[in-house]
Design a protein around this motif. Structure first.
Motif, mmCIF file in Angstrom:
data_model
loop_
_atom_site.group_PDB
_atom_site.id
_atom_site.type_symbol
_atom_site.label_atom_id
_atom_site.label_comp_id
_atom_site.label_asym_id
_atom_site.label_seq_id
_atom_site.Cartn_x
_atom_site.Cartn_y
_atom_site.Cartn_z
ATOM 1 N N PRO A 81 0.807 -1.230 0.000
ATOM 2 C CA PRO A 81 0.000 0.000 0.000
ATOM 3 C C PRO A 81 0.834 1.270 0.000
ATOM 4 O O PRO A 81 0.489 2.242 -0.671
ATOM 5 C CB PRO A 81 -0.827 -0.116 1.288
ATOM 6 N N ARG A 82 1.947 1.263 0.727
ATOM 7 C CA ARG A 82 2.803 2.459 0.755
ATOM 8 C C ARG A 82 3.485 2.679 -0.582
ATOM 9 O O ARG A 82 3.633 3.818 -1.037
ATOM 10 C CB ARG A 82 3.822 2.324 1.888
ATOM 11 N N ARG A 85 0.787 3.999 -2.927
ATOM 12 C CA ARG A 85 0.446 5.385 -2.597
ATOM 13 C C ARG A 85 1.503 6.344 -3.132
ATOM 14 O O ARG A 85 1.189 7.394 -3.688
ATOM 15 C CB ARG A 85 0.307 5.540 -1.078
ATOM 16 N N TRP A 86 2.776 5.972 -2.969
ATOM 17 C CA TRP A 86 3.860 6.816 -3.494
ATOM 18 C C TRP A 86 3.836 6.835 -5.016
ATOM 19 O O TRP A 86 3.964 7.889 -5.634
ATOM 20 C CB TRP A 86 5.213 6.290 -3.007
ATOM 21 N N GLY A 88 1.381 6.351 -6.986
ATOM 22 C CA GLY A 88 0.188 7.008 -7.515
ATOM 23 C C GLY A 88 0.151 8.505 -7.298
ATOM 24 O O GLY A 88 -0.789 9.174 -7.725
ATOM 25 N N THR A 89 1.169 9.065 -6.638
ATOM 26 C CA THR A 89 1.235 10.511 -6.413
ATOM 27 C C THR A 89 2.171 11.132 -7.435
ATOM 28 O O THR A 89 3.298 10.678 -7.603
ATOM 29 C CB THR A 89 1.737 10.822 -4.993
ATOM 30 N N TYR A 102 -3.284 12.227 -6.833
ATOM 31 C CA TYR A 102 -3.096 11.209 -5.808
ATOM 32 C C TYR A 102 -3.961 10.005 -6.143
ATOM 33 O O TYR A 102 -5.134 10.156 -6.446
ATOM 34 C CB TYR A 102 -3.494 11.740 -4.428
ATOM 35 N N GLY A 103 -3.376 8.807 -6.073
ATOM 36 C CA GLY A 103 -4.130 7.569 -6.233
ATOM 37 C C GLY A 103 -4.150 7.055 -7.649
ATOM 38 O O GLY A 103 -3.894 7.789 -8.612
ATOM 39 N N ARG A 104 -4.426 5.759 -7.756
ATOM 40 C CA ARG A 104 -4.544 5.085 -9.045
ATOM 41 C C ARG A 104 -6.005 4.795 -9.369
ATOM 42 O O ARG A 104 -6.541 5.277 -10.355
ATOM 43 C CB ARG A 104 -3.750 3.769 -9.023
ATOM 44 N N ARG A 107 -8.878 8.366 -7.631
ATOM 45 C CA ARG A 107 -7.985 9.483 -7.910
ATOM 46 C C ARG A 107 -8.516 10.780 -7.319
ATOM 47 O O ARG A 107 -9.717 11.053 -7.337
ATOM 48 C CB ARG A 107 -7.802 9.636 -9.420
#
Length: 199
Positions: A81-82, A85-86, A88-89, A102-104, A107
């Motif tokens: 998840p980390r 998260r990175w 996807g930013t 932010y996010g895939r 979003r």
């Protein structure tokens, strides 16, 4: 991002946050299988039965499987998840705006028009200074303060933003007859052919 650009808008730079927050996940990714392997060997040698006498040899495969499951939980529940998260930013600076995505799957976008920026501040902790990253705060009259965290090469990114602001067309530079001067290819979308008609 390119499909979301307005006519005449260009991407200047795109980056992701400094990956320093992945240090804990990277450490867990490496250490957890090592600990699980040590625990499995300890169980297979029968050391667990010395402390818990009711553990018969029939328990050994289940305990080893539990060690493997713990590693899978650390990888999938903590590390992945980390990383996503990175990954996807993304921070994108264009000739007109600063965009953070932010996010895939789910979003969230945050945008600041460069013309709205009244003040630009860079904040750096000691660790961020060592890694040449920092937080960029953009103060606008409309949105208040928008913060972009852990921007890598923050000093250079700040210069990119200031250069982009400096190259915005000056709407107050009026020409005779009330027309505003814009450089070639820099006409606002509302003034282009087919733009908004306020008649």
């Amino acid at each position: 991002m390119r499909k979301d650009l307005a006519p005449g808008e260009q991407v200047i730079v795109t980056t992701r946050p400094q990956p320093r927050k992945l240090a804990g996940a990277a450490l867990a990714f490496v250490v957890s299988p090592a600990l699980a392997a040590f625990a499995s060997a300890w169980i297979i040698r029968g050391e667990a039965r010395r402390y818990v006498p009711f553990l018969t040899p029939q328990w050994t495969p289940w305990l080893v499987a539990a060690c493997a499951g713990a590693v899978a939980w650390v990888w999938l529940g903590y590390c992945l998840p980390r990383l996503l998260r990175w990954h996807g930013t993304r921070y994108t600076l264009t000739s007109r705006r600063m965009v953070a995505r932010y996010g895939r799957l789910k979003r969230r976008d945050q945008q600041v028009d460069l013309a709205w920026i009244r003040n630009l501040t860079v904040h750096e902790t000691v660790l961020q200074r060592l890694l040449r990253s920092g937080n960029i705060s953009l103060e606008t009259g409309y949105q208040g303060v928008v913060i972009f965290q852990d921007v890598p090469e923050v000093a250079r990114f700040r210069e990119f933003i200031l250069d982009a602001i400096g190259e915005l067309p000056d709407e107050g530079d009026a020409q005779p007859g009330g027309a505003t001067h814009y450089p070639a290819e820099a006409l606002p979308w509302d003034m282009r052919e087919g733009g908004r008609d306020d008649r």
